[in-house]
Design a protein around this motif. Structure first.
Motif, mmCIF file in Angstrom:
data_model
loop_
_atom_site.group_PDB
_atom_site.id
_atom_site.type_symbol
_atom_site.label_atom_id
_atom_site.label_comp_id
_atom_site.label_asym_id
_atom_site.label_seq_id
_atom_site.Cartn_x
_atom_site.Cartn_y
_atom_site.Cartn_z
ATOM 1 N N GLY A 246 -17.667 8.266 -0.918
ATOM 2 C CA GLY A 246 -17.578 9.625 -0.411
ATOM 3 C C GLY A 246 -18.809 10.081 0.334
ATOM 4 O O GLY A 246 -18.803 11.145 0.950
ATOM 5 N N ASP A 251 -12.580 5.759 4.615
ATOM 6 C CA ASP A 251 -11.456 6.671 4.399
ATOM 7 C C ASP A 251 -10.908 6.430 2.993
ATOM 8 O O ASP A 251 -10.009 5.621 2.784
ATOM 9 N N TRP A 252 -11.453 7.127 2.022
ATOM 10 C CA TRP A 252 -11.128 6.856 0.626
ATOM 11 C C TRP A 252 -9.704 7.269 0.266
ATOM 12 O O TRP A 252 -9.062 6.634 -0.576
ATOM 13 N N LYS A 253 -9.179 8.300 0.909
ATOM 14 C CA LYS A 253 -7.808 8.712 0.620
ATOM 15 C C LYS A 253 -6.825 7.611 0.999
ATOM 16 O O LYS A 253 -5.929 7.262 0.219
ATOM 17 N N ALA A 254 -7.013 7.039 2.177
ATOM 18 C CA ALA A 254 -6.136 5.953 2.623
ATOM 19 C C ALA A 254 -6.324 4.704 1.773
ATOM 20 O O ALA A 254 -5.349 4.019 1.420
ATOM 21 N N MET A 256 -7.399 4.508 -1.402
ATOM 22 C CA MET A 256 -6.885 4.686 -2.756
ATOM 23 C C MET A 256 -5.362 4.586 -2.795
ATOM 24 O O MET A 256 -4.775 4.135 -3.788
ATOM 25 N N ALA A 257 -4.698 4.985 -1.712
ATOM 26 C CA ALA A 257 -3.243 4.845 -1.649
ATOM 27 C C ALA A 257 -2.842 3.379 -1.737
ATOM 28 O O ALA A 257 -1.837 3.028 -2.368
ATOM 29 N N ASN A 260 -3.957 1.898 -5.413
ATOM 30 C CA ASN A 260 -3.060 2.346 -6.493
ATOM 31 C C ASN A 260 -1.729 1.610 -6.487
ATOM 32 O O ASN A 260 -0.986 1.675 -7.471
ATOM 33 N N LYS A 293 -14.466 12.168 -8.620
ATOM 34 C CA LYS A 293 -13.929 12.951 -7.515
ATOM 35 C C LYS A 293 -13.159 12.090 -6.527
ATOM 36 O O LYS A 293 -12.043 12.440 -6.099
ATOM 37 N N VAL A 294 -13.719 10.966 -6.161
ATOM 38 C CA VAL A 294 -13.150 10.152 -5.085
ATOM 39 C C VAL A 294 -12.082 9.179 -5.573
ATOM 40 O O VAL A 294 -11.099 8.918 -4.873
#
Length: 296
Positions: A246, A251-254, A256-257, A260, A293-294
């Motif tokens: 972070g 791009d941590w959102k992409a 982590m998708a 997961n 958080k991330v």
């Protein structure tokens, strides 16, 4: 939230009191797991008593081991060439040294078994300069690597410890894709997997690594080294900076998708480095909060 962090977040201590203190601090900051990273490089051999000592510290402070970093051999291995030889190197073309490299990795498998983790992380440095200049060396290199992995497989299966090959940043991206395609086609998932090093991948592909590499091998992704950077360049956060997730450009959102939906079993493990001058406990607490958080 359960999280893990590398034991050498500040330094790779030699004094026993300092090693124990570094482990105590990990637990005190809120982490549930550690990634044993001491002697990740070089030909140090752990004795059984040392292994039990480390496990004793873990039990004392209520920590578990998610993984540990094996050594690929003597310091210096991994210069892009095959014609430089070291005492221990599991990809060596000199049989004595190749076998010594296998024995070194077995030592780390035994350590993993004692610490209660089911994975070790291993570097496989490709002699990419030789591959580019002399394509015939590719068959020789992989022949030696296969010989060593073939010898390690029954030992690892007996100990229930998987070897996870880490992606690095020296070799070109296409050469690394070929490397993992080749290895995973030859060996079963219960023996060989991927350790995704997010910082290294970002240096090679930028955020394209999320689809080009992480998603491609998500079914063999069993270990992670989570850290951040801005890619190659000058200044803070550039290069292999091992910043907190972070803090930089991934791009941590992409990511982590993808993670997961991978074969990975939590907790997540960070491999980060404390900035010079920052208080150690302040940094560890900040690292834990960044992870929460991330990586949630």
């Amino acid at each position: 939230m359960e999280l893990g962090i590398n034991t050498d977040y500040e330094a790779e201590y030699v004094k026993i009191e300092e090693i124990e203190e570094s482990i105590r601090r990990i637990a005190a900051a809120g982490f549930s797991h550690m990634h044993w990273c001491y002697e990740w490089d070089g030909d140090y051999i752990y004795s059984r008593s040392e292994m039990e000592q480390i496990r004793g510290w873990m039990d004392k402070y209520g920590l578990k081991a998610k993984s540990l970093h094996s050594s690929k051999g003597s310091r210096g291995v991994g210069n892009g060439r095959m014609d430089v030889h070291y005492r221990k190197d599991y990809t060596s073309t000199i049989e004595y040294n190749r076998v010594a490299g296998v024995e070194l990795i077995k030592n780390r498998v035994e350590l993993a078994h004692i610490l209660g983790t089911t994975e070790i992380v291993l570097h496989m440095y490709l002699p990419y300069l030789d591959f580019e200049e002399k394509p015939e060396t590719k068959e020789i290199f992989y022949g030696q690597a296969y010989k060593s992995l073939d010898e390690l497989q029954p030992f690892c299966l007996e100990k229930k410890v998987r070897i996870c090959i880490e992606n690095l940043f020296e070799a070109p991206g296409e050469m690394q894709l070929e490397q993992f395609d080749t290895l995973f086609a030859r060996y079963p998932a219960e023996f060989l997997g991927l350790c995704l090093d997010t910082g290294h991948a970002n240096l090679v592909w930028g955020n394209e690594f999320i689809t080009k590499f992480a998603d491609r091998f998500r079914d063999r992704l069993y270990s992670v080294h989570i850290h951040d950077n801005f890619g190659w360049g000058e200044g803070k956060g550039h290069g292999d900076a091992h910043m907190l997730p972070g803090e930089c450009g991934i791009d941590w959102k992409a990511l982590m998708a993808v993670l997961n939906q991978s074969a990975y079993e939590k907790p997540w493990v960070m491999e980060v480095v404390k900035p010079s001058g920052e208080d150690t406990m302040d940094y560890l607490k900040r690292a834990y909060e960044a992870g929460k958080k991330v990586l949630a």
